[in-house]
Design a protein around this motif. Structure first.
Motif, PDB file in Angstrom:
ATOM      1  N   THR A  72      -9.911 -12.176  56.100  1.00  0.00           N
ATOM      2  CA  THR A  72      -8.676 -11.644  55.527  1.00  0.00           C
ATOM      3  C   THR A  72      -8.276 -12.289  54.205  1.00  0.00           C
ATOM      4  N   ARG A 103      -7.937  -5.173  47.883  1.00  0.00           N
ATOM      5  CA  ARG A 103      -7.198  -4.266  48.787  1.00  0.00           C
ATOM      6  C   ARG A 103      -8.135  -3.223  49.387  1.00  0.00           C
ATOM      7  N   GLY A 106     -10.119  -4.369  52.186  1.00  0.00           N
ATOM      8  CA  GLY A 106      -9.384  -4.667  53.403  1.00  0.00           C
ATOM      9  C   GLY A 106      -8.858  -6.081  53.547  1.00  0.00           C
ATOM     10  N   SER A 108      -6.141  -9.083  53.269  1.00  0.00           N
ATOM     11  CA  SER A 108      -4.685  -9.105  53.304  1.00  0.00           C
ATOM     12  C   SER A 108      -4.092 -10.153  52.364  1.00  0.00           C
ATOM     13  N   GLU A 158       0.060 -11.648  48.607  1.00  0.00           N
ATOM     14  CA  GLU A 158      -0.073 -10.895  49.849  1.00  0.00           C
ATOM     15  C   GLU A 158      -0.433  -9.460  49.476  1.00  0.00           C
ATOM     16  N   THR A 160      -0.772  -6.906  51.841  1.00  0.00           N
ATOM     17  CA  THR A 160      -0.298  -5.950  52.828  1.00  0.00           C
ATOM     18  C   THR A 160       1.215  -5.888  52.775  1.00  0.00           C
ATOM     19  N   GLU A 161       1.763  -4.737  53.100  1.00  0.00           N
ATOM     20  CA  GLU A 161       3.217  -4.542  53.044  1.00  0.00           C
ATOM     21  C   GLU A 161       3.965  -5.401  54.047  1.00  0.00           C
ATOM     22  N   GLN A 162       3.401  -5.648  55.223  1.00  0.00           N
ATOM     23  CA  GLN A 162       4.106  -6.409  56.252  1.00  0.00           C
ATOM     24  C   GLN A 162       4.359  -7.841  55.831  1.00  0.00           C
ATOM     25  N   ARG A 163       3.634  -8.345  54.849  1.00  0.00           N
ATOM     26  CA  ARG A 163       3.833  -9.721  54.397  1.00  0.00           C
ATOM     27  C   ARG A 163       4.522  -9.791  53.049  1.00  0.00           C
ATOM     28  N   SER A 164       5.010  -8.683  52.536  1.00  0.00           N
ATOM     29  CA  SER A 164       5.576  -8.663  51.202  1.00  0.00           C
ATOM     30  C   SER A 164       6.803  -9.561  51.065  1.00  0.00           C
TER      31      SER A 164
END
Length: 192
Positions: A72, A103, A106, A108, A158, A160-164
């Motif tokens: 990752t 990105r 894949g 993160s 980061e 990925t959006e979940q870690r923005s």
């Protein structure tokens, strides 16, 4: 004459090495060998003239590569721009292309060790504790002659959006805590 970003070719290796090792002689970055670039050529992007370059300039005027540290986490490495192109935004274009590639592959997170942290911060990276990027430290840094007196700064983005939220508040206490922990980065991938 237009400069484009494209995957590196075997014919580009001498020019990639010329740019990188010139900066290595100035102690701004680590040197690379022909063998190390050749073995990882598929991971390199170059900024090159689309047509014949101006007299006295090489075809390749910038480069950078991605090195997988874990499943990752990927490192942006060997970012260099020929002196003739500095100050024109080409470094940022190369970084953007490498981030896009990371990105697409894949990852993160993307990190870098740099002496120009403000450059990376302007591009959306956050400052992090160098020791928090454990895979990097134990894969390559430990063998560096500057290991015990390293002057480089670690940056992270980061992807990925979940870690923005971490990216948006880099000064928050423990903002780098989302970096990979021991269990997540074992076993290490061999980096060239």
């Amino acid at each position: 004459m237009p400069v484009i970003i494209r995957p590196a070719l075997a014919a580009d290796i001498p020019q990639i090495l010329s740019i990188i090792n010139r900066f290595a002689e100035m102690n701004v970055m680590l040197p690379r060998t022909e063998d190390s670039v050749r073995q990882t050529l598929a991971d390199w992007l170059v900024a090159a003239y689309d047509e014949e370059p101006p007299p006295g300039e090489p075809v390749v005027v910038g480069c950078g590569t991605l090195v997988a540290l874990t499943e990752t986490l990927v490192e942006l490495r060997s970012l260099a721009v020929h002196e003739s192109q500095q100050g024109k935004g080409l470094g940022g274009v190369i970084v953007a292309a490498l981030v896009r590639t990371a990105r697409e592959q894949g990852y993160s997170q993307i990190c870098a060790l740099t002496l120009r942290e403000n450059f990376f911060v302007r591009l959306g990276f956050s400052l992090v504790d160098r020791w928090a990027i454990s895979p990097k430290i134990w894969q390559e840094c430990i063998y560096c002659r500057k290991f015990h007196r390293c002057d480089e700064v670690a940056v992270l983005m980061e992807l990925t959006e979940q870690r923005s939220a971490v990216q948006e508040t880099p000064q928050a206490a423990g903002a780098w805590a989302s970096l990979l922990k021991w269990e997540e980065w074992q076993p290490l991938r061999l980096a060239y």
